[in-house]
Scaffold this motif. Sequence first.
Motif, PDB file in Angstrom:
ATOM      1  N   PHE A 134     -35.125 -15.297  26.560  1.00  0.00           N
ATOM      2  CA  PHE A 134     -34.931 -16.605  25.938  1.00  0.00           C
ATOM      3  C   PHE A 134     -35.851 -16.756  24.731  1.00  0.00           C
ATOM      4  N   ASN A 161     -30.427 -18.684  24.754  1.00  0.00           N
ATOM      5  CA  ASN A 161     -30.230 -17.631  25.756  1.00  0.00           C
ATOM      6  C   ASN A 161     -29.910 -16.330  25.009  1.00  0.00           C
ATOM      7  N   ALA A 164     -29.485 -13.494  29.204  1.00  0.00           N
ATOM      8  CA  ALA A 164     -29.198 -13.831  30.600  1.00  0.00           C
ATOM      9  C   ALA A 164     -27.720 -14.202  30.739  1.00  0.00           C
ATOM     10  N   GLU A 194     -26.862 -21.986  29.121  1.00  0.00           N
ATOM     11  CA  GLU A 194     -25.846 -20.927  29.115  1.00  0.00           C
ATOM     12  C   GLU A 194     -25.936 -20.108  27.830  1.00  0.00           C
ATOM     13  N   THR A 195     -25.760 -20.729  26.700  1.00  0.00           N
ATOM     14  CA  THR A 195     -25.927 -20.040  25.411  1.00  0.00           C
ATOM     15  C   THR A 195     -27.124 -20.620  24.655  1.00  0.00           C
ATOM     16  N   GLN A 196     -27.105 -21.947  24.460  1.00  0.00           N
ATOM     17  CA  GLN A 196     -28.241 -22.632  23.870  1.00  0.00           C
ATOM     18  C   GLN A 196     -28.166 -24.117  24.199  1.00  0.00           C
ATOM     19  N   TYR A 222     -38.500 -17.552  32.517  1.00  0.00           N
ATOM     20  CA  TYR A 222     -37.343 -17.084  33.288  1.00  0.00           C
ATOM     21  C   TYR A 222     -37.633 -15.663  33.756  1.00  0.00           C
TER      22      TYR A 222
END
Length: 287
Positions: A134, A161, A164, A194-196, A222
Motif C-alpha cells: 500500500f 492498493n 493486495a 480495494e483499489t484506492q 497491512y
Amino acid sequence: TQFSNYSAEETPADSTSPTGGGGGGATRKFEVTPEEFHITLKQGETIEREMTIKNTGTSLLNIDIEESKLKDFIRISSNSFSLNPGKSKTIVLDFLAKENTIPNLYIGRLIIKGDGTEKEILVALDIESKESLFDVEAKIPSRYQKRSPGEELFADIKIYNLGAKGAVDVKIEYLIKDKENNTITALEDTVAVETQTSFTKTIFIPENTALGKYLLYVTVTYNGKIASSSIFFEVAEPEVSQREKIYIVTVIILSIILILVIYYTIINRERHKKKIKKLDLGVLMKR
C-alpha cells in the motif's frame, strides 16, 4: 552503502581579509536554505539533497555542521569550512535508510554553527517498509496549515492498493508529533481498500499544546508492512480575521463615541444646573 566524496562548489571567495564597512563593528550572521527537510525513504534506499549556506554578515565565518539524533541517517559532504562575507557554499546531504531500519518517523536536526551564531534545521525522516503493498498520501490544505490549541486539524488522506487482491482491511494510525518526536495525539482507524480510497480526517489539537512546529504522521499497516506519510504544520496563536478586525475597530469607535456623548451630556447638565442656580440667586437679590 557506498558514498562518493563530494566536492561541493563554493562561490569564489575574496583573498583579502573582510572588514566591517564604515568603521563599524563586524557582524556575524548567515542564511540556510532550505529551512527544513522532510524526506521519505523505503528500507535500503538513499536520497541526495542539497543545503546552501550564505554568509550575510560582514565578517569571515567558520562554519561547523553537526547532526542531532540522526547520525545513522545522514552523511554530510563537508562538515567544516570558512565563508567570506557575501559568499555561499552548497553542501550535499545523503539521507539513507538501512535494510534493517525499523519503519517509523525519525526527527532530528542539523545544527549549523558560525563563530557564536547558531541555526537549527529541522529534519523529518519518514521510513517505510521496503515491500509494502500500500501507499498513503497525507496533505493538509493550506488554510489549515496553521492552527491554534483547541482547534481541529483537517487532513486529506489517500490510500492506494498496490498489490493486495480484492478489498482488504488496513489499519491506519494518525499521530501528531512535536519536534522532539513526542506524541501529542494518537488516533486509529480500520478502512477497507480495494483499489484506492480518499477521505478527510479531523484531528483535535489539545488545548494545552505548546506553540511551534508539529508533524502529522499517518501510517497504513497491512500484513506487518508499513506505508507512511507525514507533513509539517504549525500551532500558533489564534489569528483575527479581517471581518473580526473590522468588527473590533467598529465596536471601539462606537464605544468612544458613546463615552463622548455621555461625557458631554453630563457636562451640559452641570452647566444648565449652574445657570438655574444663578438665575434663582438673581431673583432673590432683587426681592
